[in-house]
Enzyme design. Structure first.
Site, short mmCIF file in Angstrom:
data_model
loop_
_atom_site.label_atom_id
_atom_site.label_comp_id
_atom_site.label_asym_id
_atom_site.label_seq_id
_atom_site.Cartn_x
_atom_site.Cartn_y
_atom_site.Cartn_z
CG HIS A 274 -2.13 -0.84 1.11
ND1 HIS A 274 -2.14 -2.17 1.48
CD2 HIS A 274 -3.37 -0.59 0.63
CE1 HIS A 274 -3.33 -2.68 1.25
NE2 HIS A 274 -4.10 -1.75 0.73
CE LYS B 254 -3.89 -0.41 4.81
NZ LYS B 254 -5.19 0.19 5.16
CB THR C 123 -7.68 -6.31 2.24
OG1 THR C 123 -8.48 -5.13 2.18
CG2 THR C 123 -8.05 -7.25 1.12
N1 LIG Z 1 -12.87 -0.75 3.00
C1 LIG Z 1 -12.21 -0.33 1.91
O1 LIG Z 1 -12.45 -0.81 0.78
C2 LIG Z 1 -11.18 0.77 2.04
C3 LIG Z 1 -10.52 1.27 0.91
C4 LIG Z 1 -9.63 2.35 1.06
C5 LIG Z 1 -9.41 2.88 2.31
N2 LIG Z 1 -10.05 2.34 3.40
C6 LIG Z 1 -9.88 2.90 4.75
O2 LIG Z 1 -10.59 4.14 4.81
C7 LIG Z 1 -9.96 4.98 5.80
C8 LIG Z 1 -9.69 6.36 5.19
O3 LIG Z 1 -8.74 6.23 4.15
P1 LIG Z 1 -8.20 7.53 3.35
O4 LIG Z 1 -7.10 7.05 2.48
O5 LIG Z 1 -9.34 8.28 2.75
O6 LIG Z 1 -7.59 8.38 4.58
P2 LIG Z 1 -7.37 9.94 4.66
O7 LIG Z 1 -6.41 10.14 5.78
O8 LIG Z 1 -7.05 10.52 3.33
O9 LIG Z 1 -8.82 10.52 5.09
C9 LIG Z 1 -9.38 10.33 6.36
C10 LIG Z 1 -10.32 11.50 6.64
O10 LIG Z 1 -11.00 11.24 7.87
C11 LIG Z 1 -10.94 12.39 8.68
N3 LIG Z 1 -10.96 11.98 10.09
C12 LIG Z 1 -9.92 11.51 10.83
N4 LIG Z 1 -10.33 11.26 12.11
C13 LIG Z 1 -11.66 11.57 12.14
C14 LIG Z 1 -12.63 11.55 13.17
N5 LIG Z 1 -12.33 11.16 14.42
N6 LIG Z 1 -13.89 11.95 12.87
C15 LIG Z 1 -14.20 12.36 11.61
N7 LIG Z 1 -13.30 12.43 10.60
C16 LIG Z 1 -12.05 12.03 10.87
C17 LIG Z 1 -9.64 13.10 8.31
O11 LIG Z 1 -9.70 14.48 8.64
C18 LIG Z 1 -9.58 12.83 6.81
O12 LIG Z 1 -10.23 13.87 6.09
C19 LIG Z 1 -8.72 4.21 6.27
O13 LIG Z 1 -9.04 3.50 7.45
C20 LIG Z 1 -8.45 3.25 5.12
O14 LIG Z 1 -7.73 2.10 5.50
C21 LIG Z 1 -10.93 1.31 3.27
#
Ligand SMILES: NC(=O)c1ccc[n+]([C@@H]2O[C@H](COP(=O)([O-])OP(=O)(O)OC[C@H]3O[C@@H](n4cnc5c(N)ncnc54)[C@H](O)[C@@H]3O)[C@@H](O)[C@H]2O)c1
Length: 251
Positions: A142, A146, A153
Site C-alpha cells: 500500500h 497507510k 484486507t
Molecule cells: N474498506 C475499503 O475498501 C477501504 C478502501 C480504502 C481505504 N479504506 C480505509 O478508509 C480509511 C480512510 O482512508 P483515506 O485514504 O481516505 O484516509 P485519509 O487520511 O485521506 O482521510 C481520512 C479523513 O477522515 C478524517 N478523520 C480523521 N479522524 C476523524 C474523526 N475522528 N472523525 C471524523 N473524521 C475524521 C480526516 O480528517 C480525513 O479527512 C482508512 O481507514 C483506510 O484504510 C478502506
C-alpha cells in the site's frame, strides 16, 4: 433518491465517494462529517455527527477508528444505517460494532471492491484443497500514508484461508526475531509500504515443486468508493438490524 452522509469527507476516499455520488442521479449527499470541517464543499460539513439534525438513509464512513464512537451513537439515536469502510479497528471496537448491529443495520467490510470479495471465495477453495500440504503466505502493498499494517484486507484473506485449510493456524507477521524453519500451521502476512500504491494483495500457496499465486491489484480508489455506494443502496432496503458485509452483495 438515496440520501447519504460521507464520514471522512475531506479525505482521499471521502472525496472520491463525493465525486461518484455527484455523478449518480439516484444519490444525494446531504452532509459530510470530518474533524477538519470545511466551508467550501457542495454539502454542509460537520465536525461531529451529533451536530447533524437532518435525515439520511445511510452514512458511508472512510475516516478513522477514532470516529467510531460518534458514528455508533449517531446511528443508534437516529436509526440510520452505517456503511463502515474504515480499517484498523481494535478487537474492542469490533465488539462495539457487533453490539450496535443489534440495534441498527451496519455494513462493514475492510475491502469494498468486487474483485477482492470474489478472491476471498477463490482463497477458500484453494485452501480447502491445498491447505494441508502447501504453505500459505500473504503479501500486501500500500501507499506510504497507510497507518494500519497489515491491511484489513490481508487479515480478511488470512481468515478466509484459515477457515478452510482444515488445521489449526497461527498468523506470523515477522520472521526477523526467530531462527527456526517454518511451521506448517503458520500463515505468513507481510506488509510493504511505499509511494502511491493503491492496494495490492497476493496469496501464495507454496508446495513441493509447485507454487500457486492469486493476486488482486487495485488501480484506483473508485472501486472501493463505488462498492461503498452500492453497499449504501443495499442498506437502504434493509429494515432489520444486523451486521452485513460484501458476501450479501457478491452472490
Ligand atoms: N474498506 C475499503 O475498501 C477501504 C478502501 C480504502 C481505504 N479504506 C480505509 O478508509 C480509511 C480512510 O482512508 P483515506 O485514504 O481516505 O484516509 P485519509 O487520511 O485521506 O482521510 C481520512 C479523513 O477522515 C478524517 N478523520 C480523521 N479522524 C476523524 C474523526 N475522528 N472523525 C471524523 N473524521 C475524521 C480526516 O480528517 C480525513 O479527512 C482508512 O481507514 C483506510 O484504510 C478502506
Amino acid at each position: 433518491m438515496l440520501k447519504i452522509i460521507i464520514s471522512g469527507c475531506n479525505g482521499h476516499m471521502g472525496r472520491v465517494v463525493a465525486d461518484l455520488c455527484a455523478a449518480d442521479p439516484k444519490v444525494e449527499v446531504v452532509a459530510g462529517f470530518d474533524v477538519l470541517g470545511s466551508n467550501d464543499r457542495e454539502f454542509p460539513v460537520f465536525t461531529s455527527p451529533a451536530q447533524f439534525t437532518g435525515e439520511a438513509d445511510a452514512v458511508i464512513d472512510f475516516s478513522s477508528p477514532a470516529a467510531l464512537d460518534g458514528l455508533l451513537d449517531f446511528a443508534k439515536a437516529t436509526k440510520t444505517a452505517l456503511v463502515l469502510a474504515t480499517t484498523g479497528y481494535t478487537p474492542e471496537q469490533v465488539a462495539q460494532i457487533g453490539a450496535a448491529a443489534c440495534e441498527v443495520p451496519v455494513f462493514r467490510s475492510a475491502n469494498m471492491s468486487l474483485g477482492i470479495n470474489v478472491l476471498l471465495e477463490l482463497v477458500k477453495k484453494a485452501a480447502s484443497v491445498l491447505g494441508d500440504s502447501y504453505d500459505i503466505e500473504i503479501v500486501e502493498r500500500h501507499h506510504r500514508r497507510k497507518v494500519d499494517a497489515p491491511s484489513g484486507t490481508a487479515l480478511m484473506i488470512a481468515d478466509a484461508a484459515a477457515s478452510s485449510c482444515g488445521h489449526e493456524t497461527e498468523y506470523v507477521y515477522s520472521r526477523h526475531e526467530v531462527r527456526q524453519p517454518r511451521d506448517k500451521k503458520e500463515i505468513g502476512i507481510s506488509a510493504v509500504r511505499g509511494g502511491t500504491i493503491v492496494g495490492e494483495h497476493e496469496i501464495i500457496f507454496a508446495g513441493h515443486d509447485e507454487v500457486m499465486e492469486i493476486k488482486h491489484t487495485a488501480l484506483s480508489r473508485e472501486i472501493f468508493a463505488q462498492g461503498a455506494i452500492e453497499a449504501a443502496k443495499f442498506m437502504a432496503g434493509v429494515t432489520e438490524p444486523g451486521l452485513y458485509d460484501m458476501s450479501q452483495l457478491v452472490k
